[in-house]
Design a protein around this motif. Structure first.
Motif, PDB file in Angstrom:
ATOM      1  N   HIS A  38      52.329   2.071 -15.613  1.00 19.75           N
ATOM      2  CA  HIS A  38      51.702   1.969 -16.938  1.00 19.75           C
ATOM      3  C   HIS A  38      52.714   1.347 -17.898  1.00 19.75           C
ATOM      4  O   HIS A  38      53.507   2.050 -18.523  1.00 19.75           O
ATOM      5  CB  HIS A  38      51.244   3.362 -17.414  1.00 19.75           C
ATOM      6  N   HIS A  98      53.162  -1.833 -20.957  1.00 20.16           N
ATOM      7  CA  HIS A  98      52.523  -2.846 -21.821  1.00 20.16           C
ATOM      8  C   HIS A  98      53.505  -3.953 -22.171  1.00 20.16           C
ATOM      9  O   HIS A  98      54.654  -3.690 -22.514  1.00 20.16           O
ATOM     10  CB  HIS A  98      52.026  -2.195 -23.110  1.00 20.16           C
ATOM     11  N   GLU A 149      44.776  -1.812 -18.690  1.00 22.15           N
ATOM     12  CA  GLU A 149      44.299  -0.522 -19.190  1.00 22.15           C
ATOM     13  C   GLU A 149      42.996  -0.818 -19.927  1.00 22.15           C
ATOM     14  O   GLU A 149      43.010  -1.429 -21.007  1.00 22.15           O
ATOM     15  CB  GLU A 149      45.322   0.131 -20.118  1.00 22.15           C
TER      16      GLU A 149
HETATM   17 ZN   LIG Z   1      48.841   2.456 -22.448  1.00 25.49          ZN
END
Ligand SMILES: [Zn+2]
Ligand SMILES: [Zn+2]
Length: 271
Positions: A7, A9, A83
């Motif tokens: 996870h 970004h 996501e």
């Molecule tokens: Zn996130």
């Protein structure tokens, strides 16, 4: 040793300025063998009228990830992730988008309900904390019933981070046990997992998302798929607090975490 961070970004997300190169270099420095870049795609939210920050431009994103994946392939396995913000009115739009692209891994997260982002006051006005929490779990349940091409549910109970401006940092598990069980059973029957999102520790909630009881319950009900994610929006947060998460999983008898390739799951031993 950190096995993977699923996870992360990059600056393809409106709320991150980190470039992909820096992310990869940081992962390699930490000795992480596998990372998933999971930038935001939130459709049908009010904010999209003012900016496109939450709409991922896949025509630019996918080629960039493929390029960086090739550059660093000897040192780190980079997964093409996203996501995806689930909302009940989206139906199977997510499936259509995902099927057209070469994704490895998808996080399904509730970021907004009735087109309102959960971190905005507009969502919380005229709602008690209980109303909001109830609505959040119902939204999750309805959305995952209509969605198939995802891998795990993101930050399962992170609604406490916003909490109705009267923070109670933990979900009342007894109160929401029935609906949480229904969500977990739906996930398990669809072959889907949950993530342990370590960002709760950074956000001063002093816990992972979800709380320990929900992770335990997922495995108790027969679930097997779990990923670990830092939810890093800057490279210095990659892999943060993973040692604590591995220790927790070992303590509850979980021996494997999941790895994804073209949306197919495989398992890796924690030690
Ligand atoms: Zn996130
Ligand atoms: Zn999220």
């Amino acid at each position: 040793m950190i096995i993977s961070d699923y996870h992360i970004h990059s600056n393809f997300s409106g709320d991150s300025v980190e470039n992909l190169d820096k992310i990869c270099k940081r992962a390699i420095k930490l000795g992480i063998k596998e990372i998933a870049i999971t930038d935001h795609m939130d459709l049908d939210i009010k904010e999209n009228y003012n900016s496109t920050n939450f709409i991922l431009n896949l025509d630019e994103y996918i080629p960039e990830i493929l390029k960086i994946k090739d550059i660093y392939k000897k040192d780190v396995d980079i997964k093409i992730g996203m996501e995806f913000g689930i909302q009940k009115q989206l139906g199977n739009i997510g499936d259509e988008i995902i099927e057209k692209n070469p994704f490895d891994f998808i996080i399904a997260s509730v970021h907004s309900i009735d087109r309102l982002l959960l971190d905005k006051k507009e969502f919380w006005c005229n709602k008690s904390r209980d109303d909001a929490h109830n609505k959040y779990f119902l939204e999750m349940l309805k959305s995952i019933k209509n969605f198939n091409q995802f891998s795990v549910v993101g930050h399962f109970d992170f609604i406490t981070r916003y909490g109705g401006f009267n923070k109670n940092k933990i979900i009342d598990y007894i109160k929401y046990g029935d609906i949480i069980d229904e969500i977990l059973k739906t996930l398990i029957s669809k072959g889907k997992g949950i993530e342990i999102n370590t960002s709760g520790i950074r956000y001063n909630e002093n816990r992972f998302y979800p709380c320990d009881d929900i992770v335990k319950r997922y495995f108790e009900l027969g679930g097997e798929i779990i990923t670990l994610g830092s939810d890093a929006h800057k490279s210095s947060d990659i892999g943060k607090d993973f040692k604590k998460a591995y220790d927790f999983l070992e303590n509850i008898g979980v021996k494997y975490i999941s790895s994804f390739d073209k949306l197919d799951v495989s398992f890796k031993k924690i030690k």
